[in-house]
Scaffold this active site. Structure first.
Site, PDB file in Angstrom:
ATOM      1  N   SER A  20       0.862  -1.186   0.000  1.00 29.47           N
ATOM      2  CA  SER A  20       0.000   0.000   0.000  1.00 29.47           C
ATOM      3  C   SER A  20       0.897   1.235   0.000  1.00 29.47           C
ATOM      4  O   SER A  20       1.682   1.426  -0.928  1.00 29.47           O
ATOM      5  CB  SER A  20      -0.936  -0.037   1.213  1.00 29.47           C
ATOM      6  OG  SER A  20      -1.815   1.063   1.204  1.00 29.47           O
ATOM      7  N   HIS A  47      -2.633  -0.861  -3.331  1.00 27.52           N
ATOM      8  CA  HIS A  47      -3.795   0.001  -3.131  1.00 27.52           C
ATOM      9  C   HIS A  47      -3.670   1.240  -4.011  1.00 27.52           C
ATOM     10  O   HIS A  47      -2.666   1.947  -3.958  1.00 27.52           O
ATOM     11  CB  HIS A  47      -3.918   0.404  -1.662  1.00 27.52           C
ATOM     12  CG  HIS A  47      -4.183  -0.766  -0.759  1.00 27.52           C
ATOM     13  ND1 HIS A  47      -3.963  -0.725   0.593  1.00 27.52           N
ATOM     14  CD2 HIS A  47      -4.657  -2.011  -1.017  1.00 27.52           C
ATOM     15  CE1 HIS A  47      -4.281  -1.886   1.133  1.00 27.52           C
ATOM     16  NE2 HIS A  47      -4.694  -2.685   0.174  1.00 27.52           N
ATOM     17  N   ASP A 140      -4.250  -4.860   5.867  1.00 30.34           N
ATOM     18  CA  ASP A 140      -4.539  -5.721   4.720  1.00 30.34           C
ATOM     19  C   ASP A 140      -3.404  -6.712   4.516  1.00 30.34           C
ATOM     20  O   ASP A 140      -2.230  -6.359   4.565  1.00 30.34           O
ATOM     21  CB  ASP A 140      -4.737  -4.861   3.466  1.00 30.34           C
ATOM     22  CG  ASP A 140      -5.312  -5.654   2.306  1.00 30.34           C
ATOM     23  OD1 ASP A 140      -6.002  -6.650   2.550  1.00 30.34           O
ATOM     24  OD2 ASP A 140      -5.082  -5.246   1.149  1.00 30.34           O
TER      25      ASP A 140
END
Length: 201
Positions: A20, A47, A140
């Site tokens: 991310s 992301h 995540d």
């Protein structure tokens, strides 16, 4: 060190990467250090802004010897290539290496989700799954990593102490007994070393 206490019964068949915040630089570093003939496909969740197209795949393709592209629904993942989840789509892997794009519910407020990718890889590949968590905020990847570990797969994480953003790698380290924790500069070499057996078969 992986292999000393847990010998490999099967070669790896896929590498899945989740990242991310800070991930663009991390992916440039990792993918840029992998050989063109890397023996298994790579599938990647970074992301991204869900409201805009991305040029990330093109950027990574120019800086890597691998073929890097946005994943397309229904295509088959091939060795020597890396497939990036498009904005606002979960990337899943089905039997036979078929890629599936989904606009299913967000997972932990994100889509694409590393958790969803890792879970699909664990289900399809079991002990032949190798997943890697790089820099990022949030959690995540930690739930998906549990599924990978439960099915005998291998989890590699960037060292939270040296990651640009420690949230994701720290969450994974808190969730499972990570097989390898490495600084970013050592990740690519580890992926090459771990997949060497695949190359020799």
């Amino acid at each position: 060190m992986l292999g000393a206490s847990r010998p490999r019964a099967v070669p790896y068949e896929i590498v899945a990467i989740g990242t991310s915040a800070g991930g663009v630089k991390a992916l440039v570093k990792v993918l840029g250090a992998l050989p063109a003939d890397f023996p298994v496909p790579l599938v990647i969740v970074q992301h991204l802004d869900p409201h805009h197209d991305t040029i990330l795949a093109d950027l990574l393709d120019r800086r890597s010897r691998l073929r890097v592209k946005l994943a397309e629904n229904g295509e088959t993942a091939e060795p020597g290539a890396a497939y990036l989840a498009p904005p606002d789509r979960h990337l899943l892997v089905a039997p036979g290496g078929k890629l599936v794009l989904s606009q299913g519910d967000k997972v932990r407020f994100v889509r694409p989700s590393a958790d969803s990718l890792f879970a699909s890889v664990a289900e399809v590949y079991g002990a032949a799954a190798l997943v890697c968590v790089l820099t990022g905020t949030g959690f995540d990847g930690s739930t998906g990593a549990k599924e990978v570990t439960a099915r005998g797969g291998t989890v590699v994480a960037e060292d939270p102490d040296t990651a640009e953003f420690k949230g994701m790698p720290q969450a994974v380290a808190n969730a499972v007994a990570v097989d390898l924790v490495l600084p970013l500069d050592d990740i690519a070499g580890a992926l090459v070393a771990l997949t060497e057996r695949t190359r020799s078969l």
